[in-house]
Design an enzyme around this catalytic site. Structure first.
Site, mmCIF file in Angstrom:
data_model
loop_
_atom_site.group_PDB
_atom_site.id
_atom_site.type_symbol
_atom_site.label_atom_id
_atom_site.label_comp_id
_atom_site.label_asym_id
_atom_site.label_seq_id
_atom_site.Cartn_x
_atom_site.Cartn_y
_atom_site.Cartn_z
ATOM 1 N N HIS A 1 0.903 -3.703 9.624
ATOM 2 C CA HIS A 1 2.569 -3.499 9.552
ATOM 3 C C HIS A 1 2.917 -2.624 10.458
ATOM 4 C CE1 HIS A 1 2.441 -4.041 4.727
ATOM 5 N NE2 HIS A 1 1.174 -3.291 5.156
ATOM 6 N N HIS B 1 0.918 -1.850 -0.326
ATOM 7 C CA HIS B 1 -0.231 0.093 -0.626
ATOM 8 C C HIS B 1 1.229 0.943 0.173
ATOM 9 C CE1 HIS B 1 -3.424 -2.515 0.772
ATOM 10 N NE2 HIS B 1 -4.331 -1.866 1.254
#
Length: 281
Positions: A230, A178
């Protein structure tokens, strides 16, 4: 022959793009990430699972739509200002210059996007870093009889929770795809507008838009940390990958120097070119 070369150029472009896209698709569909172990006292893996607010499909759709819209509008405006390239003939039909430039720019952008996604996802599968919500999703049960777990680093275990898709996804933390794609779009946009989106109005308007795009990419990366998808280092690595590919693709593939030759310095010609002895008479 010119038409034939143009058609072959388009065919080759699609073949090259397919050669980059197919390994990426194969990786996502059939590859199995590396099964990394864990430490039982690792607090960075004990965060709760959260649903992501920005899905991959949403990010890709917004990113591509934004770049396509920007390039299309910019090329149309430049064409009306007389700054565009001439039209090209394709199978007997005249293709407007702004349409061809849009195709070329968007095609190069897509090629770069596929390259940076392949780079990021290949690292994901090779490294197999566990996401921060690993314990919440997997709920691991160590193999008590395994000698590989004797030193506190658990390598042999089974997951008692989560479905197959989540159990695969929990091993794909590093780097953040992303963050990589969002920063790739932002840097590509900044360079493109800096070179081709010139306006004599407000001095700060263009730079204000560039800053807003960077902040949007920055927010995407931060959201991945806030939503426990993350670690911060995953996002930092993703930003670096995306920014690097955007600069390389724009400078060496799109080659902005073709949009206008730089002004060259020429020695001024003196007004009076008569020899000095003549002037003295």
């Amino acid at each position: 022959m010119a038409v034939d070369r143009l058609i072959w150029k388009i065919i080759v472009d699609f073949v090259v793009l397919a050669c980059v896209s197919f390994p990426l698709l194969a990786l996502l569909l059939w590859a199995e990430p590396y099964h990394r172990g864990y430490f039982e006292d690792d607090l960075s893996l004990r965060l709760p699972f959260k649903q992501q607010s920005i899905s991959e499909g949403l990010l890709a759709g917004v990113g591509f739509a934004f770049i396509i819209f920007t390039v299309l509008i910019t090329e149309i405006v430049r064409d009306r200002q007389g700054k565009g390239i001439g039209g090209k003939f394709l199978s007997g039909s005249l293709i407007p210059g702004w349409l061809w430039e849009t195709y070329s720019t968007v095609g190069i952008f897509t090629f770069g996007a596929a390259c940076q996604q392949l780079t990021a996802n290949l690292a994901k599968y090779v490294i197999g870093r566990l996401r921060p919500h690993f314990f919440d999703v997997c709920r691991p049960i160590p193999d008590a009889g395994s000698s590989q777990n004797a030193l506190g680093y658990i390598q042999e275990y089974r997951c008692s929770g989560g479905d197959e898709a989540l159990l695969k996804d929990m091993r794909l933390s590093f780097p953040s795809a992303h963050a990589s794609f969002s920063m790739y779009c932002a840097i590509f946009f900044i360079f493109y507008i800096q070179v081709k989106g010139k306006w004599r109005g407000s001095k700060l308007l263009r730079h204000g838009v560039q800053y807003a795009v960077v902040i949007a990419a920055w927010y995407v990366g931060l959201s991945r940390v806030v939503e426990h998808m993350h670690h911060w280092s995953d996002v930092a690595a993703g930003f670096a990958i995306g920014a690097t590919y955007a600069m390389l693709i724009f400078i060496f593939v799109l080659k902005p120097k073709k949009y206008g030759a730089p002004e060259t310095w020429q020695q001024p010609v003196p007004r009076n070119t008569l020899p000095r002895p003549v002037l003295a008479r």
